[in-house]
Write a protein that holds these residues in place. Sequence first.
Motif, PDB file in Angstrom:
ATOM      1  N   GLU A  42       0.811  -1.233  -0.051  1.00  0.00           N
ATOM      2  CA  GLU A  42       0.119   0.066  -0.095  1.00  0.00           C
ATOM      3  C   GLU A  42       0.842   1.360   0.155  1.00  0.00           C
ATOM      4  N   TYR A  54       2.543   1.757  -3.282  1.00  0.00           N
ATOM      5  CA  TYR A  54       1.702   2.119  -4.475  1.00  0.00           C
ATOM      6  C   TYR A  54       1.459   3.433  -4.128  1.00  0.00           C
ATOM      7  N   ARG A  55       1.158   4.183  -2.875  1.00  0.00           N
ATOM      8  CA  ARG A  55       0.901   5.670  -3.058  1.00  0.00           C
ATOM      9  C   ARG A  55       2.150   6.383  -3.231  1.00  0.00           C
TER      10      ARG A  55
END
Length: 310
Positions: A146, A149-150
């Motif tokens: 996560e 990805y951010r």
Amino acid sequence: MDFHHVSVLLNETLTGLAIKPDGIYVDCTLGGGGHSHAIGEQLSAEGMIVGLDQDVAALQAASKRLEDLSCQVKVIETNFSNLKQALLNAGIEKVDGFVFDLGVSSHQLDTAERGFSYMQDGPLDMRMNQSGALTAEAIVNTYSSEELYRIIWEYGEERWAKRIVEFIEEARAEEPIVTTGQLVDIIKRAIPAKVRQDGPHPAKRTFQALRIEVNQELQILHDAFVDAVSMLNPNGRIAVITFHSLEDRITKQTFKELAQGCTCPPSLPMCVCHNVPTVKAKNKAIEPSQREVEENPRSRSAKLRVAVKL
């Protein structure tokens, strides 16, 4: 060690700074010293150029390059997020101009072992300050999917971020990703071949994103610009050269905020915020000429914004 760096938008920056021969000018990203040297050439013996950089190799190379100037020269090892304290510690309270060149220097890109380059194989490092704790290797191998990805989506504006992260996860489950070459191969496998044929190098956006995260580049910009403006003399100038839309947006928004007067709702009969504009800034950024882009392809995405202290 050759610390060669072609200064981008150099003449436009000098024009924007409207240099006073006896003024004090601060280069917040000294790098190879290109902007500093050009500014210093326009200063008298009373004038001063101050160079800030957190990269020791840059400071050593730039100090040598600035030796032939007749103005006063001071170099300080620090990140520009500490510019206010660093200048006060050096006995400087007011400044006539600040320049920020937010690109990675050609030297850093071209030195494989610094880990900034997707064109050469080297350790996954990317630290501007080599005593910093966080490296690109640590991010790629330990951040959650996560978080990865951010970063790649936000800082790299990479539309294949999701696939790139999936491929990174797969690869790091087999063995740690420790070199730029390994990461480039992973990114190339993640981005479809048809897409890779056009446009910039497929790893460019991901490498940009990792560099920004390693060096916390975006977090420090707004406050550094505000600090710089607070130290400017009336009619002093701040010139900022950016290389991607995120940096440019922060620069534009900060200048807009500093140029704004009253922020009270129109319904109030009188101003209670007591906000006064501190700078005047043009809305349009200055971009490199076609000729400069041909001579130095790295300047392609550069934008210059200048604000004047009221």
